[in-house]
Design a protein around this motif. Sequence first.
Motif, PDB file in Angstrom:
ATOM      1  N   GLY A   9       1.046  -1.206   0.091  1.00  0.00           N
ATOM      2  CA  GLY A   9       0.015   0.155   0.081  1.00  0.00           C
ATOM      3  C   GLY A   9       0.922   1.344  -0.010  1.00  0.00           C
ATOM      4  N   GLY A  10       0.229   2.476  -0.143  1.00  0.00           N
ATOM      5  CA  GLY A  10       0.989   3.854  -0.112  1.00  0.00           C
ATOM      6  C   GLY A  10      -0.126   4.694  -0.622  1.00  0.00           C
ATOM      7  N   LEU A  11       0.910   5.915  -0.951  1.00  0.00           N
ATOM      8  CA  LEU A  11       0.018   7.135  -1.432  1.00  0.00           C
ATOM      9  C   LEU A  11       0.358   7.042  -3.138  1.00  0.00           C
ATOM     10  CD1 LEU A  11      -1.441   9.896  -1.253  1.00  0.00           C
ATOM     11  CD2 LEU A  11       0.944  10.650  -0.858  1.00  0.00           C
ATOM     12  N   VAL A  12      -0.630   7.168  -3.952  1.00  0.00           N
ATOM     13  CA  VAL A  12      -0.594   7.298  -5.442  1.00  0.00           C
ATOM     14  C   VAL A  12      -1.293   8.233  -6.110  1.00  0.00           C
ATOM     15  CG1 VAL A  12      -2.058   5.463  -5.769  1.00  0.00           C
ATOM     16  CG2 VAL A  12      -0.272   5.972  -7.317  1.00  0.00           C
ATOM     17  N   GLN A  13      -1.262   8.759  -6.911  1.00  0.00           N
ATOM     18  CA  GLN A  13      -1.936   9.865  -7.837  1.00  0.00           C
ATOM     19  C   GLN A  13      -3.186   9.121  -8.381  1.00  0.00           C
ATOM     20  OE1 GLN A  13       0.741  12.226  -9.963  1.00  0.00           O
ATOM     21  NE2 GLN A  13       1.415  13.689  -8.385  1.00  0.00           N
ATOM     22  N   PRO A  14      -4.135   9.897  -8.688  1.00  0.00           N
ATOM     23  CA  PRO A  14      -5.168   9.204  -9.413  1.00  0.00           C
ATOM     24  C   PRO A  14      -4.526   8.804 -10.976  1.00  0.00           C
ATOM     25  CG  PRO A  14      -5.987  11.277  -8.528  1.00  0.00           C
ATOM     26  CD  PRO A  14      -4.458  11.264  -8.225  1.00  0.00           C
ATOM     27  N   GLY A  15      -5.032   7.528 -11.259  1.00  0.00           N
ATOM     28  CA  GLY A  15      -4.483   6.941 -12.447  1.00  0.00           C
ATOM     29  C   GLY A  15      -3.334   6.159 -12.303  1.00  0.00           C
ATOM     30  N   ASN A 115     -12.328 -16.939   7.546  1.00  0.00           N
ATOM     31  CA  ASN A 115     -11.921 -17.139   8.935  1.00  0.00           C
ATOM     32  C   ASN A 115     -10.367 -16.618   9.320  1.00  0.00           C
ATOM     33  OD1 ASN A 115     -10.840 -19.376   7.749  1.00  0.00           O
ATOM     34  ND2 ASN A 115     -12.276 -20.856   8.310  1.00  0.00           N
ATOM     35  N   SER A 116      -9.747 -16.058   8.229  1.00  0.00           N
ATOM     36  CA  SER A 116      -8.364 -15.808   8.748  1.00  0.00           C
ATOM     37  C   SER A 116      -8.328 -14.375   8.050  1.00  0.00           C
ATOM     38  CB  SER A 116      -7.251 -16.628   8.251  1.00  0.00           C
ATOM     39  OG  SER A 116      -7.519 -17.940   8.880  1.00  0.00           O
ATOM     40  N   TRP A 117      -7.682 -13.443   8.740  1.00  0.00           N
ATOM     41  CA  TRP A 117      -7.591 -12.002   8.162  1.00  0.00           C
ATOM     42  C   TRP A 117      -6.176 -11.429   8.292  1.00  0.00           C
ATOM     43  CZ3 TRP A 117     -11.265  -9.495   5.767  1.00  0.00           C
ATOM     44  CH2 TRP A 117     -12.525 -10.120   5.568  1.00  0.00           C
ATOM     45  N   GLY A 118      -5.700 -10.786   7.631  1.00  0.00           N
ATOM     46  CA  GLY A 118      -4.370  -9.958   7.701  1.00  0.00           C
ATOM     47  C   GLY A 118      -4.795  -8.713   8.521  1.00  0.00           C
ATOM     48  N   GLN A 119      -3.646  -7.980   8.939  1.00  0.00           N
ATOM     49  CA  GLN A 119      -3.764  -6.438   9.488  1.00  0.00           C
ATOM     50  C   GLN A 119      -4.325  -5.384   8.768  1.00  0.00           C
ATOM     51  OE1 GLN A 119      -3.840  -6.212  12.829  1.00  0.00           O
ATOM     52  NE2 GLN A 119      -4.128  -8.511  12.763  1.00  0.00           N
ATOM     53  N   GLY A 120      -4.057  -5.564   7.130  1.00  0.00           N
ATOM     54  CA  GLY A 120      -4.426  -4.482   6.492  1.00  0.00           C
ATOM     55  C   GLY A 120      -3.262  -3.330   5.937  1.00  0.00           C
ATOM     56  N   THR A 121      -3.579  -2.972   4.753  1.00  0.00           N
ATOM     57  CA  THR A 121      -2.467  -1.982   4.271  1.00  0.00           C
ATOM     58  C   THR A 121      -3.337  -0.906   3.882  1.00  0.00           C
ATOM     59  OG1 THR A 121      -0.661  -1.732   2.631  1.00  0.00           O
ATOM     60  CG2 THR A 121      -2.471  -3.180   1.915  1.00  0.00           C
ATOM     61  N   GLN A 122      -2.716   0.362   3.850  1.00  0.00           N
ATOM     62  CA  GLN A 122      -3.513   1.672   3.719  1.00  0.00           C
ATOM     63  C   GLN A 122      -3.178   1.902   2.031  1.00  0.00           C
ATOM     64  OE1 GLN A 122      -5.618   3.795   5.472  1.00  0.00           O
ATOM     65  NE2 GLN A 122      -6.029   4.671   3.412  1.00  0.00           N
ATOM     66  N   VAL A 123      -4.039   2.352   1.427  1.00  0.00           N
ATOM     67  CA  VAL A 123      -4.077   2.764  -0.047  1.00  0.00           C
ATOM     68  C   VAL A 123      -4.656   4.171   0.164  1.00  0.00           C
ATOM     69  CG1 VAL A 123      -4.576   2.291  -2.344  1.00  0.00           C
ATOM     70  CG2 VAL A 123      -4.073   0.507  -1.190  1.00  0.00           C
ATOM     71  N   THR A 124      -4.074   5.164  -0.592  1.00  0.00           N
ATOM     72  CA  THR A 124      -4.380   6.575  -0.416  1.00  0.00           C
ATOM     73  C   THR A 124      -4.200   7.119  -1.929  1.00  0.00           C
ATOM     74  OG1 THR A 124      -3.951   7.052   1.802  1.00  0.00           O
ATOM     75  CG2 THR A 124      -4.436   8.824   0.208  1.00  0.00           C
ATOM     76  N   VAL A 125      -5.350   7.147  -2.686  1.00  0.00           N
ATOM     77  CA  VAL A 125      -5.198   7.907  -3.876  1.00  0.00           C
ATOM     78  C   VAL A 125      -5.445   9.355  -3.766  1.00  0.00           C
ATOM     79  CG1 VAL A 125      -5.972   7.554  -6.415  1.00  0.00           C
ATOM     80  CG2 VAL A 125      -5.808   5.541  -4.664  1.00  0.00           C
ATOM     81  N   SER A 126      -4.730  10.015  -4.307  1.00  0.00           N
ATOM     82  CA  SER A 126      -4.650  11.682  -4.076  1.00  0.00           C
ATOM     83  C   SER A 126      -3.697  12.540  -4.776  1.00  0.00           C
ATOM     84  CB  SER A 126      -4.771  11.993  -2.582  1.00  0.00           C
ATOM     85  OG  SER A 126      -4.946  13.468  -2.510  1.00  0.00           O
ATOM     86  N   SER A 127      -4.105  13.623  -5.287  1.00  0.00           N
ATOM     87  CA  SER A 127      -3.173  14.401  -6.052  1.00  0.00           C
ATOM     88  C   SER A 127      -2.732  15.303  -5.082  1.00  0.00           C
ATOM     89  CB  SER A 127      -4.015  15.142  -7.261  1.00  0.00           C
ATOM     90  OG  SER A 127      -5.031  15.802  -6.556  1.00  0.00           O
TER      91      SER A 127
END
Length: 127
Positions: A9-15, A115-127
């Motif tokens: 995950g991370g910060l990425v621009q639209p597109g 029944n089994s889950w990870g902790q998650g990863t943040q995805v942010t789409v923003s300019s």
Amino acid sequence: QLQLVESGGGLVQPGGSLRLSCAASGFTLEDYAIGWFRQAPGKEPEGVSCISSSGGRRDYAVSVKGRFTISRDNAKNTVYLQMNSLKPEDTAVYYCAARELSSPYVCYDLERNYNSWGQGTQVTVSS
């Protein structure tokens, strides 16, 4: 101990694009269906995609169809979610989930079926 760890995950621009990984430890993924889910602030969790243990079935939410691709590499014990043409509305925490199934051609798009889950990863789409 069965564990799933998301990354990518991370910060990425639209597109832009990101590739999420869901790595398993403590078990082998080859007998498990995997689902990707996401949850944005103030919203209900949403099923994004799922893949059967064989890879023969892959389902996508309408909102991501044609932009996201799910795949798996059982030799690496990892499932991937390639996300292209990202939009601001894709911003969320992304989770992977696993369920052992006898059928290699079944996966589920609802959280309650896993029944089994990870902790998650943040995805942010923003300019």
